[in-house]
Each structure stands twice: as structure tokens, then as C-alpha cells.
Enzyme design. Structure first.
Site, PDB file in Angstrom:
ATOM      1  N   GLY A  33       1.041  -1.271  -0.056  1.00  0.00           N
ATOM      2  CA  GLY A  33       0.114   0.250   0.200  1.00  0.00           C
ATOM      3  C   GLY A  33       1.099   1.443   0.637  1.00  0.00           C
ATOM      4  CG  ASN A  34      -0.432   4.617  -1.648  1.00  0.00           C
ATOM      5  OD1 ASN A  34      -1.003   5.515  -1.030  1.00  0.00           O
ATOM      6  ND2 ASN A  34      -0.904   3.311  -2.276  1.00  0.00           N
ATOM      7  NE  ARG A  35       4.894   6.224   4.911  1.00  0.00           N
ATOM      8  CZ  ARG A  35       4.327   5.913   6.244  1.00  0.00           C
ATOM      9  NH1 ARG A  35       3.595   5.697   7.070  1.00  0.00           N
ATOM     10  NH2 ARG A  35       5.731   5.097   6.817  1.00  0.00           N
TER      11      ARG A  35
END
Ligand code: CTP
Ligand code: CA
Length: 236
Positions: A33-35
């Protein structure tokens, strides 16, 4: 009480906005995932609806407290998980949209295989995950438009989060990215400790078709959203 209606300068426009961050499954309990919180995309949707637009918000893993800001009778929310799901939803929404804004952080890669069961150490220690590249959704939307399969005069906006500290280097990268993707406007934001991902405040520069900086805005994500919509109107 006195109610003051917002300027309805986006009335009659149909807009498709992607927001949040995709998650690419490794197994049923793990993902890449990512932020991205989705706050900037939600603010763009809220601002568009307040100014009279009809909005489809394609939401990838946005916290309920964040997406609450996009509660409006003119905003329809479609939930997606992976980059592939986001692609399908955005292509569908873009087919009837006058403005497309890709604010989502789309995973560049996904695991080549997603295990159908939780990977365990009993099966063997995992030392690597093979990846395959995901489709560039916004570039594909620009190709569809170039092929004449989008509403006349459709405007496409991409985002880029950059960590380069030097403003001119950041702009140069943004110019190349805008051209490569074939979009009209590219909003570059500085992803650092004070701005961008997971922050309430943002600072963006909007790059236009000739590579010029057509807008600069910093402040709350809603204020930045206002400036981006002004740039969209000016570009149409
Ligand atoms: N984007 C997309 N599909 C992808 C990756 C990115 O549509 N598979 C969109 C994003 O939503 C954003 C824009 O492309 O609007 C720029 O994303 P960015 O990650 O900055 O660009 P990349 O081409 O992936 O370049 P980089 O190597 O810098 O990540
Ligand atoms: Ca990327």
C-alpha cells in the site's frame, strides 16, 4: 439564519475524481500500500459539489472520518480496492465526465501472484515478492480521449507527489510527467513532513499544457482544491 450559496461556477459539469491509495494483495491478510489518506481528493469532490458539479468519487481505502467530508447529495462514492478495480471504475466514470481528476495514489506494481491463503513460515520463509507493473490509468484515460471516445472538451488532471527539495528540479520532473501522461494539468505537491501525505495542509503548483506554472496554492486541502478547480475552469 442566513444561508449563503457558494458560487455555482461548476454547475452542469460532470466530474470523476479518484482518491485514496490502492492496496495490492500479497495474500488474504497482507498488501502493498501507500500513505495516501484521500484527503486532497475528498476536498476536490466536496469543493466541486459545493460549486454545483455532479461528482463521482472513486474511493480507494479512505478512512470514514476523511470521507465524511464528501457527504453531499451530488457526490456518488464508488469503493475500490486494487489498482485494477480503480481502473475499471474510473474508465466507466470518465466515459461521461467533463473533468477527470486522478488524485489517487495508484500502486505502480502489484505482486505477480496473490496467494489464496495466508503465507506461513511453516511453508517457508518469504524472501522476495515478484512484482508486475500496473496499468497507468490516467495515461490510458488520455489515450481514450485522444481516440475520440470521451465527452468533447474533456479536461484531465493528474497529480504528482514529489520529494525533490529543489523547486526547479521538481517543476522539470512535473513537466516531463505531464507530457508523458498526455494530461492537461498536473498538480505537483511536495510530499514532506509538513505537507502532502497524511497531512491536513498541502502545497501545490499546477503545471499547464505549455509547461507554465498556472497556479500556486498552499493551505488546507480544501483551499488547495479551490485553486485547482479555478485552474480547471481557466483551462477549459
Ligand atoms: N497514476 C495512474 N496509474 C498508475 C500510476 C499513477 O493513473 N498506475 C496517476 C496518479 O493518480 C497521478 C499521476 O498518475 O495522477 C502521477 O502519479 P505518479 O506516481 O507521480 O507518476 P508515475 O508515472 O507513477 O511516476 P513515478 O515513477 O514518479 O511514481
Ligand atoms: Ca507512481
Amino acid at each position: 439564519a442566513l444561508a449563503v450559496a457558494a458560487l455555482q461556477d461548476l454547475a452542469g459539469l460532470r466530474v470523476a475524481i479518484s482518491a485514496g491509495g490502492t492496496r495490492e494483495p500479497i495474500d488474504p491478510v497482507r498488501f502493498l500500500g501507500n500513505r495516501s489518506s484521500g484527503r486532497q481528493g475528498v476536498a476536490l469532490a466536496a469543493e466541486a459539489a459545493a460549486r454545483g458539479a455532479e461528482v463521482v468519487l472513486v474511493a480507494a481505502h479512505i478512512d470514514p472520518a476523511v470521507r465524511a467530508a464528501a457527504t453531499h447529495p451530488s457526490i456518488r462514492v464508488l469503493d475500490v480496492g486494487t489498482a485494477a478495480e480503480l481502473s475499471t471504475a474510473m474508465k466507466d466514470a470518465a466515459a461521461t465526465a467533463d473533468v477527470v481528476i486522478m488524485a489517487a495514489a495508484v500502486a505502480d506494481y502489484r505482486p505477480a501472484v496473490a496467494s489464496d491463503h495466508k503465507l506461513t513460515k511453516e511453508e517457508g520463509v518469504l524472501t522476495r515478492i515478484d512484482l508486475v507493473e500496473n496499468e497507468d490509468v490516467v495515461a490510458a484515460l488520455a489515450v481514450t480521449r485522444a481516440d475520440g471516445h470521451a465527452p468533447d472538451g474533456q479536461t484531465i488532471v493528474a497529480f504528482a507527489a514529489e520529494t525533490l527539495r529543489d523547486a526547479e528540479q521538481r517543476r522539470e520532473r512535473a513537466r516531463r510527467k505531464r507530457e508523458r501522461k498526455g494530461v492537461d494539468l498536473l498538480a505537483v505537491n511536495l510530499a514532506d513532513a509538513e505537507h502532502g501525505f497524511e497531512r491536513a495542509e498541502n502545497a501545490v503548483e499546477v503545471i499547464g499544457v505549455d509547461g507554465a506554472v498556472v497556479a500556486t496554492s498552499s493551505g488546507t486541502k480544501r483551499q488547495v482544491a479551490g485553486a485547482i478547480w479555478n485552474s480547471v475552469l481557466a483551462a477549459r
